[in-house]
Design an enzyme around this catalytic site. Structure first.
Site, PDB file in Angstrom:
ATOM      1  N   TYR A 226     101.301  56.509  -8.604  1.00 44.24           N
ATOM      2  CA  TYR A 226     102.174  57.573  -8.046  1.00 44.24           C
ATOM      3  C   TYR A 226     103.409  56.788  -7.606  1.00 44.24           C
ATOM      4  CZ  TYR A 226      98.889  61.138  -6.958  1.00 44.24           C
ATOM      5  OH  TYR A 226      97.660  62.133  -7.247  1.00 44.24           O
ATOM      6  N   GLY A 227     103.482  55.433  -7.281  1.00 46.18           N
ATOM      7  CA  GLY A 227     104.562  54.749  -6.778  1.00 46.18           C
ATOM      8  C   GLY A 227     105.903  54.701  -7.459  1.00 46.18           C
TER       9      GLY A 227
ATOM     10  N   ASN B 219      99.593  55.244   0.597  1.00 45.39           N
ATOM     11  CA  ASN B 219     100.974  54.876   1.388  1.00 45.39           C
ATOM     12  C   ASN B 219     101.910  55.825   0.693  1.00 45.39           C
ATOM     13  OD1 ASN B 219     101.078  52.362   3.379  1.00 45.39           O
ATOM     14  ND2 ASN B 219      99.291  52.426   1.770  1.00 45.39           N
ATOM     15  N   THR B 220     102.297  55.930  -0.442  1.00 40.89           N
ATOM     16  CA  THR B 220     103.361  56.664  -1.191  1.00 40.89           C
ATOM     17  C   THR B 220     103.089  58.222  -0.758  1.00 40.89           C
ATOM     18  OG1 THR B 220     102.746  54.990  -3.053  1.00 40.89           O
ATOM     19  CG2 THR B 220     104.069  56.760  -3.640  1.00 40.89           C
TER      20      THR B 220
ATOM     21  N   SER C  49      95.993  57.944  -5.059  1.00 41.05           N
ATOM     22  CA  SER C  49      96.343  58.024  -6.678  1.00 41.05           C
ATOM     23  C   SER C  49      95.287  57.676  -7.495  1.00 41.05           C
ATOM     24  CB  SER C  49      97.565  57.222  -6.780  1.00 41.05           C
ATOM     25  OG  SER C  49      97.490  56.092  -6.580  1.00 41.05           O
TER      26      SER C  49
ATOM     27  N   CYS D 195     100.166  49.539   0.882  1.00 37.62           N
ATOM     28  CA  CYS D 195      99.792  49.914  -0.397  1.00 37.62           C
ATOM     29  C   CYS D 195      98.084  49.889  -0.267  1.00 37.62           C
ATOM     30  CB  CYS D 195     100.008  49.682  -1.623  1.00 37.62           C
ATOM     31  SG  CYS D 195      99.323  50.342  -2.984  1.00 37.62           S
ATOM     32  N   THR D 196      97.209  51.148  -0.428  1.00 37.26           N
ATOM     33  CA  THR D 196      96.036  50.849  -0.118  1.00 37.26           C
ATOM     34  C   THR D 196      95.472  50.287  -1.186  1.00 37.26           C
ATOM     35  OG1 THR D 196      95.972  53.149  -0.993  1.00 37.26           O
ATOM     36  CG2 THR D 196      95.678  52.894   1.379  1.00 37.26           C
TER      37      THR D 196
HETATM   38  N1  DGL Z   1      97.439  53.234  -3.306  1.00 34.59           N
HETATM   39  C1  DGL Z   1      98.665  53.967  -3.154  1.00 34.59           C
HETATM   40  C2  DGL Z   1      99.428  53.465  -2.174  1.00 34.59           C
HETATM   41  O1  DGL Z   1      99.077  53.152  -1.064  1.00 34.59           O
HETATM   42  C3  DGL Z   1      99.466  54.376  -4.519  1.00 34.59           C
HETATM   43  C4  DGL Z   1      99.712  53.283  -5.597  1.00 34.59           C
HETATM   44  C5  DGL Z   1     100.196  53.939  -6.712  1.00 34.59           C
HETATM   45  O2  DGL Z   1      99.832  55.140  -7.146  1.00 34.59           O
HETATM   46  O3  DGL Z   1     101.332  53.595  -7.124  1.00 34.59           O
HETATM   47  O4  DGL Z   1     100.913  53.568  -2.057  1.00 34.59           O
END
Ligand code: DGL
Length: 258
Positions: free
Chosen positions: A35-36, A67-68, A4, A177-178
């Site tokens: 995105y979360g 991850n999301t 995201s 979460c990355t």
């Molecule tokens: N980096 C994302 C993850 O691993 C998304 C974070 C987001 O956009 O909320 O979930």
């Protein structure tokens, strides 16, 4: 690879170290991050659009460095994409289970990831006796995207999120979460040595290598592969963070239109 925002660059960094000969194309959907906090339907739609952008560039494999999106869209992407698709949840679970002595795992992630139950179910299935406590930490991604990694407000917010986990004796913290590997220096300072930190970046890189190898897709030779970064919004702070994170790389950052 896509995420995201800039969080997935933590996976890019790990992949660059492990597979320097591969050329990487990264898409960060910075115009629509986070995105979360979106609904599963919206996350799936965004993930599909991200994948289409990369497939149009002729990629041989797709890494969902989010991850999301992995929690909600991995299965449909695997069905729809003509190339192998790798997510970050399985590698995160594997990295957590690699340590036999973990008894109480705290998981932090976006609301979408935690609500999906993807980590909780996979960990429980693999090790039924494991104590698992999952907490949604939606305020952390905006701090990272704003590059406020040393801001005192971040420490305050993290302290609130971690309190219930620490009170119940967590010994392992899974960064679901990355974006969160960028919080590791602060987390280490706050948690000291008593909590093990786990993230999926390096395990995801290893999964990618194994899959490419199994499919005969690994690039031969020693020449370093290229690295392209595409962002749907080219903000100053996102670019600064990308350059800092991938220091030493000849970065080409371009605007992406989905
Ligand atoms: N980096 C994302 C993850 O691993 C998304 C974070 C987001 O956009 O909320 O979930």
């Amino acid at each position: 690879m896509f995420d995201s925002g800039v969080g997935g660059l933590t996976v890019v960094r790990a992949l660059r170290r492990l597979l320097p000969a591969e050329s990487l194309i990264y898409l960060g959907d910075t115009a629509r991050v986070p995105y979360g906090n979106k609904s599963p339907q919206t996350i799936c739609r965004f993930a599909r659009e991200d994948a289409q952008f990369l497939l149009a560039k002729g990629v041989k494999a797709l890494v969902v460095a989010c991850n999301t999106a992995s929690a909600h869209a991995l299965e449909s992407l695997r069905r729809e994409c003509p190339v192998p698709v790798i997510g970050v949840i399985e590698p995160g679970v594997e990295a957590t289970l690699a340590h036999e002595q973990s008894r109480h795992v705290g998981i932090i992630g976006t609301t979408g990831t935690i609500r999906s139950g993807a980590y909780q179910q996979a960990l429980k299935a693999a090790r039924p006796g494991l104590k698992i406590q999952a907490v949604a930490t939606p305020l952390l991604v905006p701090f990272v995207e704003e590059d406020w990694l040393r801001h005192p407000a971040l420490e305050l917010v993290l302290g609130q999120y971690l309190e219930p986990l620490l009170l119940r004796g967590m010994d392992t913290l899974l960064l679901g979460c990355t974006h969160y590997p960028m919080l590791v220096p602060l987390l280490r300072r706050m948690l000291g040595g008593k909590v093990r930190l786990v993230d999926s970046a390096s395990t995801c890189a290893a999964h990618t290598r194994d899959l490419l190898k199994a499919k005969g897709l690994l690039r031969a030779g020693r020449a370093r592969g290229g690295l392209q970064i595409h962002l749907t919004d080219r903000s100053e702070q996102a670019e600064a963070l990308a350059r800092r994170l991938l220091k030493g790389e000849a970065l080409r950052i371009e605007a992406a239109q989905l």
